[in-house]
Design a protein around this motif. Sequence first.
Motif, PDB file in Angstrom:
ATOM      1  N   TYR A   2       0.837  -1.196   0.000  1.00 33.45           N
ATOM      2  CA  TYR A   2       0.000   0.000   0.000  1.00 33.45           C
ATOM      3  C   TYR A   2       0.873   1.247   0.000  1.00 33.45           C
ATOM      4  O   TYR A   2       1.985   1.245   0.554  1.00 33.45           O
ATOM      5  N   ASP A  43      -2.598   6.564   0.911  1.00 34.22           N
ATOM      6  CA  ASP A  43      -3.966   6.061   0.818  1.00 34.22           C
ATOM      7  C   ASP A  43      -4.722   6.184   2.143  1.00 34.22           C
ATOM      8  O   ASP A  43      -5.934   5.968   2.199  1.00 34.22           O
ATOM      9  N   LEU A  64      -4.845   4.302   4.682  1.00 35.97           N
ATOM     10  CA  LEU A  64      -5.337   3.072   5.308  1.00 35.97           C
ATOM     11  C   LEU A  64      -4.562   2.831   6.596  1.00 35.97           C
ATOM     12  O   LEU A  64      -3.407   3.234   6.726  1.00 35.97           O
ATOM     13  N   CYS A  67      -6.706  -4.708   3.787  1.00 35.41           N
ATOM     14  CA  CYS A  67      -8.092  -5.109   3.532  1.00 35.41           C
ATOM     15  C   CYS A  67      -8.376  -6.510   4.043  1.00 35.41           C
ATOM     16  O   CYS A  67      -9.532  -6.873   4.285  1.00 35.41           O
ATOM     17  N   GLU A  83     -12.001   6.233  10.486  1.00 27.04           N
ATOM     18  CA  GLU A  83     -12.728   5.668   9.351  1.00 27.04           C
ATOM     19  C   GLU A  83     -13.856   6.582   8.879  1.00 27.04           C
ATOM     20  O   GLU A  83     -14.106   6.699   7.675  1.00 27.04           O
ATOM     21  N   HIS A 102     -11.881   9.770   7.458  1.00 25.37           N
ATOM     22  CA  HIS A 102     -10.781   9.469   6.526  1.00 25.37           C
ATOM     23  C   HIS A 102      -9.572  10.349   6.843  1.00 25.37           C
ATOM     24  O   HIS A 102      -9.066  11.097   6.001  1.00 25.37           O
TER      25      HIS A 102
END
Length: 377
Positions: free
Chosen positions: A14, A18, A20, A24, A185, A188
């Motif tokens: 990743y 991004d 994250l 995932c 989350e 973001h």
Amino acid sequence: MNIQWVCNDCGRSYDPKDLLWRCCCGGLLNVESFPISFPLKKIQSREASLWRYSEALPFQNTSFIKDITMGEGFTPIVPLDRDAPHLLVKLDFMMPTLSFKDRGAAVLIAKAKELGVTRVIADSSGNAGTAIAAYGGRLGITCDIYVPEQTSPKKIQQIHAYGATVHTIPGDREETAKAAVQAVEQQHIFYASHVYNPFFYQGTKTYVYELWEQLKGDLPDTLVLPVGNGTLLLGVYYGCQDLMEAGLISKFPRLIGVQAERCAPLATAYRLGKARTVTIAQQQTLAEGIAIANPPRHRQILAAVRETNGMFVTASEQKIKQAHLALAERGFYVEPTAAATYAGYLQYQKHFKHNQLNSNENERVVIPLCGAGLKAG
């Protein structure tokens, strides 16, 4: 140098941009291997801070160091007392925000700035939150810090003073992490977690770089380390890997993890021969900095300790109190969590005597004193 993150479980890569915070597949993220070097003449000509090892840190450009640094790192190592010359303490409470978390926070926030991040969220039992807030403030990054409601008022006051927004969460450390993740989350936002964000460990690994340099190109036989989420222990392990790959050491030191007896999921798993933690009944402990009932990187921590022929030990509340007084009598006024580390060392020594094992009287041991006592209470 475009540093990538890679999943510890499935190997997927990743881009940190991004935003994250985990793979995932649910796996945790590590920093993908990148070229590092230790140009000793250059290192020794630089100021005594963790940034002297810039060639081993994950940055494309280090010109911003002058904007973030407060002289963090390269903390002294001294004998605990003259009767025990082989037992050394590294004074990591002598940091700008008074705890070792400055190592990880300085590198993580600097990397966030390099990535163009303007706001971060972090959760903490106190020390990591103060460090993220301080370095975020230095670089003009807005910080939202989530802490358990029982966090030391002094630490909360310190976070406020750095200009961060403090969110006090009812419940324990796990509930605080859940609240922070939910906010990350939903909004973001860059998660400046000292647990999940792998750039934090790129800062804590400098602890062992410094030891290697301060001990004239050598490492101790044994490192005794406090373990809650394992940010220092894993950083030390990664730092040793770097030194090994660079040909600067030939073996790892033994890693001894210390947990509070009232919250010891890793010590319990180690004793049972498990590769992952088991559910425990958590009780409140004086060592709030390591009171983590379910450390997310538990498998990595257990593997690192076993790989170095290490072990876990626990410290009772009474032993923590005794160790706190013993350190103070020697001139070191530290947080109870740091005292727990010394109590764990004494338990480690007792283990050898009780089991009639051969322990080297000249074994060189280093203990970090991770947090200043003035922050507690």
